[in-house]
Design a protein around this motif. Structure first.
Motif, PDB file in Angstrom:
ATOM      1  N   GLU A   1     -15.345  -3.994  -0.438  1.00 62.09           N
ATOM      2  CA  GLU A   1     -15.584  -2.550  -0.504  1.00 62.09           C
ATOM      3  C   GLU A   1     -15.642  -2.079  -1.959  1.00 62.09           C
ATOM      4  OE1 GLU A   1     -16.496  -0.411   1.880  1.00 62.09           O
ATOM      5  OE2 GLU A   1     -16.565  -2.237   3.103  1.00 62.09           O
ATOM      6  N   ASN A   2     -14.811  -2.652  -2.814  1.00 59.40           N
ATOM      7  CA  ASN A   2     -14.860  -2.312  -4.237  1.00 59.40           C
ATOM      8  C   ASN A   2     -16.202  -2.703  -4.834  1.00 59.40           C
ATOM      9  OD1 ASN A   2     -12.249  -1.401  -4.053  1.00 59.40           O
ATOM     10  ND2 ASN A   2     -11.339  -3.229  -4.951  1.00 59.40           N
ATOM     11  N   ILE A   3     -16.718  -3.861  -4.454  1.00 57.04           N
ATOM     12  CA  ILE A   3     -18.021  -4.315  -4.952  1.00 57.04           C
ATOM     13  C   ILE A   3     -19.118  -3.368  -4.478  1.00 57.04           C
ATOM     14  CG2 ILE A   3     -19.758  -6.144  -4.771  1.00 57.04           C
ATOM     15  CD1 ILE A   3     -17.372  -8.135  -4.702  1.00 57.04           C
ATOM     16  N   LYS A   4     -19.075  -2.984  -3.206  1.00 56.18           N
ATOM     17  CA  LYS A   4     -20.076  -2.051  -2.678  1.00 56.18           C
ATOM     18  C   LYS A   4     -20.034  -0.728  -3.441  1.00 56.18           C
ATOM     19  CE  LYS A   4     -20.099  -3.780   2.069  1.00 56.18           C
ATOM     20  NZ  LYS A   4     -19.759  -3.457   3.470  1.00 56.18           N
ATOM     21  N   THR A   5     -18.831  -0.258  -3.744  1.00 55.46           N
ATOM     22  CA  THR A   5     -18.688   0.991  -4.482  1.00 55.46           C
ATOM     23  C   THR A   5     -19.304   0.864  -5.869  1.00 55.46           C
ATOM     24  OG1 THR A   5     -16.661   1.521  -3.294  1.00 55.46           O
ATOM     25  CG2 THR A   5     -17.031   2.670  -5.380  1.00 55.46           C
ATOM     26  N   GLU A   6     -19.013  -0.231  -6.550  1.00 59.74           N
ATOM     27  CA  GLU A   6     -19.583  -0.445  -7.885  1.00 59.74           C
ATOM     28  C   GLU A   6     -21.105  -0.543  -7.821  1.00 59.74           C
ATOM     29  OE1 GLU A   6     -18.358  -0.619 -11.064  1.00 59.74           O
ATOM     30  OE2 GLU A   6     -16.507   0.145 -10.195  1.00 59.74           O
ATOM     31  N   LEU A   7     -21.641  -1.261  -6.828  1.00 60.36           N
ATOM     32  CA  LEU A   7     -23.087  -1.408  -6.706  1.00 60.36           C
ATOM     33  C   LEU A   7     -23.763  -0.069  -6.427  1.00 60.36           C
ATOM     34  CD1 LEU A   7     -23.429  -4.769  -4.765  1.00 60.36           C
ATOM     35  CD2 LEU A   7     -23.889  -4.338  -7.173  1.00 60.36           C
ATOM     36  N   HIS A   8     -23.057   0.817  -5.750  1.00 60.56           N
ATOM     37  CA  HIS A   8     -23.596   2.144  -5.473  1.00 60.56           C
ATOM     38  C   HIS A   8     -23.934   2.877  -6.773  1.00 60.56           C
ATOM     39  CE1 HIS A   8     -24.156   6.065  -3.644  1.00 60.56           C
ATOM     40  NE2 HIS A   8     -23.275   6.566  -4.494  1.00 60.56           N
ATOM     41  N   TYR A   9     -23.167   2.642  -7.813  1.00 60.95           N
ATOM     42  CA  TYR A   9     -23.375   3.316  -9.090  1.00 60.95           C
ATOM     43  C   TYR A   9     -24.327   2.563 -10.015  1.00 60.95           C
ATOM     44  CZ  TYR A   9     -19.645   6.456  -7.767  1.00 60.95           C
ATOM     45  OH  TYR A   9     -18.892   7.393  -7.122  1.00 60.95           O
ATOM     46  N   HIS A  10     -24.787   1.385  -9.611  1.00 62.57           N
ATOM     47  CA  HIS A  10     -25.695   0.596 -10.456  1.00 62.57           C
ATOM     48  C   HIS A  10     -27.130   0.887 -10.043  1.00 62.57           C
ATOM     49  CE1 HIS A  10     -27.640  -2.669 -12.513  1.00 62.57           C
ATOM     50  NE2 HIS A  10     -26.510  -2.947 -13.124  1.00 62.57           N
ATOM     51  N   PRO A  11     -27.950   1.429 -10.942  1.00 64.71           N
ATOM     52  CA  PRO A  11     -29.292   1.873 -10.552  1.00 64.71           C
ATOM     53  C   PRO A  11     -30.269   0.742 -10.216  1.00 64.71           C
ATOM     54  CG  PRO A  11     -28.998   2.054 -12.917  1.00 64.71           C
ATOM     55  CD  PRO A  11     -27.661   1.686 -12.339  1.00 64.71           C
ATOM     56  N   ASP A  12     -30.032  -0.462 -10.682  1.00 67.94           N
ATOM     57  CA  ASP A  12     -30.999  -1.535 -10.473  1.00 67.94           C
ATOM     58  C   ASP A  12     -30.628  -2.475  -9.338  1.00 67.94           C
ATOM     59  OD1 ASP A  12     -32.540  -0.604 -12.596  1.00 67.94           O
ATOM     60  OD2 ASP A  12     -31.349  -1.726 -14.044  1.00 67.94           O
ATOM     61  N   VAL A  13     -29.617  -2.144  -8.557  1.00 70.07           N
ATOM     62  CA  VAL A  13     -29.162  -3.023  -7.485  1.00 70.07           C
ATOM     63  C   VAL A  13     -29.173  -2.258  -6.182  1.00 70.07           C
ATOM     64  CG1 VAL A  13     -27.207  -4.362  -6.615  1.00 70.07           C
ATOM     65  CG2 VAL A  13     -27.699  -4.333  -9.055  1.00 70.07           C
ATOM     66  N   ASP A  14     -29.742  -2.878  -5.142  1.00 70.56           N
ATOM     67  CA  ASP A  14     -29.636  -2.233  -3.838  1.00 70.56           C
ATOM     68  C   ASP A  14     -28.627  -2.989  -2.981  1.00 70.56           C
ATOM     69  OD1 ASP A  14     -30.871  -4.348  -2.363  1.00 70.56           O
ATOM     70  OD2 ASP A  14     -32.843  -3.586  -2.886  1.00 70.56           O
ATOM     71  N   ALA A  15     -28.238  -2.392  -1.890  1.00 74.29           N
ATOM     72  CA  ALA A  15     -27.138  -2.921  -1.071  1.00 74.29           C
ATOM     73  C   ALA A  15     -27.471  -4.223  -0.361  1.00 74.29           C
ATOM     74  CB  ALA A  15     -26.709  -1.873  -0.062  1.00 74.29           C
TER      75      ALA A  15
END
Length: 100
Positions: free
Chosen positions: A45-59
């Motif tokens: 869940e922490n990784i998903k949260t961080e990826l949410h804020y990264h503009p070049d990465v999708d889920a």
């Protein structure tokens, strides 16, 4: 930490942004959280949260994340090491013969 970083880098960011985005950047900076609390809880869940804020990465990359990848492989048993050494010796000898 997030808001502080944005504030510290505001001049540089605004210089790089076209003027029409300055107002929306300042609004987003004002609404930015002071920090993200990822020190506790579920790692995925922490990784998903961080990826949410990264503009070049999708889920879609979430499925590819291996949370055990950083851990070393278990050592080979003595028998497995002996087999691996014998195989490597055979390969080395065949290469030497091929060059002769």
């Amino acid at each position: 930490m997030i808001k502080k970083s944005l504030e510290e880098n505001q001049e540089h960011i605004l210089a790089a942004l076209p003027a029409e985005f300055h107002k929306s950047f300042k609004a987003e900076m004002a609404a930015a959280p002071d920090s993200l609390d990822v020190s506790q809880g579920d790692t995925m869940e922490n990784i998903k949260t961080e990826l949410h804020y990264h503009p070049d990465v999708d889920a879609t990359v979430i499925g590819e994340i291996n949370l055990e990848a950083h851990k070393p492989a278990p050592p080979l048993s003595e028998a497995e090491q002996k087999v691996a050494m014998e195989e490597e010796l055979k390969n080395t000898l065949s290469e030497i013969e091929a060059q002769s």
